[in-house]
Write an enzyme that holds these catalytic residues in place. Sequence first.
Site, PDB file in Angstrom:
ATOM      1  CG  HIS A   1      41.787  42.971  34.220  1.00 24.92           C
ATOM      2  ND1 HIS A   1      42.345  42.763  32.981  1.00 24.92           N
ATOM      3  CD2 HIS A   1      42.624  43.823  34.855  1.00 24.92           C
ATOM      4  CE1 HIS A   1      43.468  43.441  32.869  1.00 24.92           C
ATOM      5  NE2 HIS A   1      43.659  44.103  33.997  1.00 24.92           N
ATOM      6  CG  HIS A  38      43.016  46.875  38.397  1.00 20.28           C
ATOM      7  ND1 HIS A  38      44.110  46.153  38.833  1.00 20.28           N
ATOM      8  CD2 HIS A  38      43.156  47.001  37.048  1.00 20.28           C
ATOM      9  CE1 HIS A  38      44.876  45.872  37.785  1.00 20.28           C
ATOM     10  NE2 HIS A  38      44.330  46.377  36.692  1.00 20.28           N
TER      11      HIS A  38
HETATM   12  P1  5GP Z   1      46.543  45.440  33.969  1.00 21.87           P
HETATM   13  O1  5GP Z   1      47.903  46.080  34.025  1.00 21.87           O
HETATM   14  O2  5GP Z   1      46.383  44.597  32.723  1.00 21.87           O
HETATM   15  O3  5GP Z   1      45.421  46.419  34.157  1.00 21.87           O
HETATM   16  O4  5GP Z   1      46.483  44.493  35.229  1.00 21.87           O
HETATM   17  C1  5GP Z   1      46.782  43.126  35.196  1.00 21.87           C
HETATM   18  C2  5GP Z   1      46.848  42.656  36.625  1.00 21.87           C
HETATM   19  O5  5GP Z   1      46.806  41.248  36.622  1.00 21.87           O
HETATM   20  C3  5GP Z   1      48.121  43.067  37.374  1.00 21.87           C
HETATM   21  O6  5GP Z   1      47.773  43.827  38.524  1.00 21.87           O
HETATM   22  C4  5GP Z   1      48.782  41.736  37.733  1.00 21.87           C
HETATM   23  O7  5GP Z   1      49.374  41.748  39.005  1.00 21.87           O
HETATM   24  C5  5GP Z   1      47.628  40.752  37.666  1.00 21.87           C
HETATM   25  N1  5GP Z   1      47.991  39.403  37.294  1.00 21.87           N
HETATM   26  C6  5GP Z   1      48.772  39.041  36.229  1.00 21.87           C
HETATM   27  N2  5GP Z   1      48.880  37.692  36.170  1.00 21.87           N
HETATM   28  C7  5GP Z   1      48.137  37.198  37.196  1.00 21.87           C
HETATM   29  C8  5GP Z   1      47.851  35.872  37.648  1.00 21.87           C
HETATM   30  O8  5GP Z   1      48.286  34.862  37.084  1.00 21.87           O
HETATM   31  N3  5GP Z   1      47.051  35.753  38.741  1.00 21.87           N
HETATM   32  C9  5GP Z   1      46.519  36.838  39.376  1.00 21.87           C
HETATM   33  N4  5GP Z   1      45.752  36.607  40.439  1.00 21.87           N
HETATM   34  N5  5GP Z   1      46.780  38.101  38.988  1.00 21.87           N
HETATM   35  C10 5GP Z   1      47.574  38.280  37.903  1.00 21.87           C
END
Ligand code: 5GP
Length: 141
Positions: A103, A105
């Site tokens: 993903h 951001h």
């Molecule tokens: P990472 O730390 O892996 O780069 O970011 C994962 C992101 O996914 C976090 O900012 C977290 O808030 C978001 N996230 C985790 N679970 C969910 C979910 O079920 N729905 C949505 N919309 N965001 C999620």
Amino acid sequence: MAKKKENCIFCKIANGEISSNILYEDEDIIAFLDASPTTKGHALVVTKEHFDNVLYVPKDLIGKAFSVAQKIGQAEVSLFDAKGVNILTNAGEAAGQTVMHFHIHVIPRYDPNDGLQIGFTPKMIEKFDLPVLVNEIKKRI
Ligand code: 5GP
Ligand code: ZN
């Protein structure tokens, strides 16, 4: 149909099993608001097919995903009069990745103290032979 991974939260969002606030969707990409936003408009751009992180995403899809991230960044900066935007992707736990489905951001920025802290503090004390390092990297690109 895109390949899914069992128990992956973003695979479930991508195929509609879990609801999200969808901003954009096409056959390959879905973008939605982050459930725990760092700033107003914090969005995630995701490939519908499961790849563990950016290092495994095929070239055409990576281009598509970043193009969507750019569009969302442009839209949000003008809509919210943001002062900037961070467009970033974490790959691997050591880099802060918590959801192991690729993903990007998109985080509109309003102020340097608005929630996202990224520091590039020089911490490299180990000395490298830079020409050797450069050659080794170049050979693998
Ligand atoms: P990472 O730390 O892996 O780069 O970011 C994962 C992101 O996914 C976090 O900012 C977290 O808030 C978001 N996230 C985790 N679970 C969910 C979910 O079920 N729905 C949505 N919309 N965001 C999620
Ligand atoms: Zn997944």
